[in-house]
Design an enzyme around this catalytic site. Structure first.
Site, PDB file in Angstrom:
ATOM      1  N   LYS A  70     -20.880-103.098  23.374  1.00  0.00           N
ATOM      2  CA  LYS A  70     -20.279-103.364  24.679  1.00  0.00           C
ATOM      3  C   LYS A  70     -21.253-103.121  25.831  1.00  0.00           C
ATOM      4  CE  LYS A  70     -15.429-102.613  23.468  1.00  0.00           C
ATOM      5  NZ  LYS A  70     -14.166-101.931  23.843  1.00  0.00           N
ATOM      6  N   ASP A 106     -10.613-104.415  28.862  1.00  0.00           N
ATOM      7  CA  ASP A 106     -10.108-103.132  28.366  1.00  0.00           C
ATOM      8  C   ASP A 106      -9.388-102.357  29.466  1.00  0.00           C
ATOM      9  OD1 ASP A 106     -10.900-103.326  25.712  1.00  0.00           O
ATOM     10  OD2 ASP A 106     -12.837-102.381  26.061  1.00  0.00           O
ATOM     11  N   GLY A 252      -1.363 -97.785  20.291  1.00  0.00           N
ATOM     12  CA  GLY A 252      -2.544 -98.570  20.639  1.00  0.00           C
ATOM     13  C   GLY A 252      -2.345-100.067  20.525  1.00  0.00           C
ATOM     14  N   GLN A 259      -5.184-106.425  26.212  1.00  0.00           N
ATOM     15  CA  GLN A 259      -6.566-106.826  26.482  1.00  0.00           C
ATOM     16  C   GLN A 259      -6.873-108.182  25.858  1.00  0.00           C
ATOM     17  OE1 GLN A 259      -9.401-107.053  24.362  1.00  0.00           O
ATOM     18  NE2 GLN A 259      -8.280-106.552  22.497  1.00  0.00           N
TER      19      GLN A 259
END
EC number: 1.1.1.25
Length: 290
Positions: A70, A106, A252, A259
């Site tokens: 990332k 995110d 989660g 996202q």
């Protein structure tokens, strides 16, 4: 003449386990889009630049980016969105006719399931377990959208951690949570929201049966929001313990879907068909409800 298939994919290392192909290919299918999403495992960091050059040459339409790349992709892109600039991490790339633009969904994905609780978070302390890219997104979301009174970051070794140097963020050692009378324990107990941004509790890992908050510590309680970024299993050890303690829980899976939907919107200018995608994902994981 039928339009050429647009290719999207996930850039990461050893990420065959990812549910992103299922999420995006379900969405493409539901909307009858000539698109396909696959996985691109890149074994070494120095190969990422070559992969992005190849993407330009082949006209690949876009990518998701996951650990450990990332931050690697940031200097290799032509431009960054404001969100990606703010934390210097990219999880979504859009190819605009050879110009690669990096985004970070995110932050919005993390915030989405917390937005209904925004009023109860404002002006109160929050705690984040972990210091990787996921925690960076959580910190930025808290700062810009929820305005807590204080952010405490729990990490394995605060003295050696170089990524988190902001003096406004308290730093504590995760291991101190095992000491019932420690300042760290008090900070976690007082937190309105506790975020697990570590992989502890993920199915298939050696610590899959563990919670990042020691079960015997009695730190979780009614009135807290416990949010686990781990999405497989749906009911992680942390969430099970939090529910038993009477806390509000957020799995989660919600961040994963949010996202992904934001990335889908960047690529297609369309809304992801969430009901169909959620159903496919739950069916794949073998669960019946969130």
């Amino acid at each position: 003449m039928r339009p050429a298939t647009k290719i999207y994919g996930l850039i990461g290392r050893a990420v065959d386990y990812s549910y992103s192909p299922l999420i995006h290919n379900t969405a493409f299918g539901q909307l009858s889009l000539p698109c396909r999403y696959t996985i691109f495992n890149i074994t070494e960091e120095h190969l990422v630049a070559d992969a992005l050059k190849g993407a330009r040459a082949l006209g690949l339409a876009g990518f998701s980016v996951t650990i450990p790349y990332k931050k690697t992709v940031v200097p290799l892109l032509d431009s960054l969105s404001e969100e990606a600039k703010s934390i210097q991490a990219v999880n979504t790339i859009v190819n605009h006719e050879g110009t690669l633009v990096g985004h970070n969904t995110d932050i919005a994905g993390f915030a989405s399931p917390l937005l209904p609780h925004a009023r109860s978070i404002q002006g109160r302390p929050v705690a984040i377990l972990g210091s990787g890219g996921a925690s960076l997104a959580a910190i930025e979301a808290f700062r810009t959208l929820f305005m807590p009174s204080e952010i405490t970051l729990f990490m394995r070794n605060p003295a050696k951690e170089t990524r988190m140097t902001d003096p406004a963020i308290k730093r504590c050692a995760l291991g101190d949570l095992r000491e019932s009378g420690s300042e760290s324990s008090a900070l976690l107990r007082d937190a309105a929201v506790v975020i697990n941004a570590t992989p502890v509790g993920t199915l298939g890992r050696p610590d899959a049966h563990m919670s990042p908050v020691p079960a015997e510590s009695n730190l979780l309680h009614q009135g807290q929001i416990i949010y686990d970024m781990v999405y497989n299993p749906l009911d992680t050890p942390l969430l099970l313990a939090a529910r038993k303690a009477g806390a509000v829980t957020i799995p989660g899976m919600e961040m994963l879907l949010a996202q992904g939907a934001a990335a889908f919107r960047l690529w297609t200018n369309l809304e992801m068909p969430m009901d169909a995608v959620r159903s496919a994902l739950l069916n794949e994981i073998g669960a019946t409800a969130i």
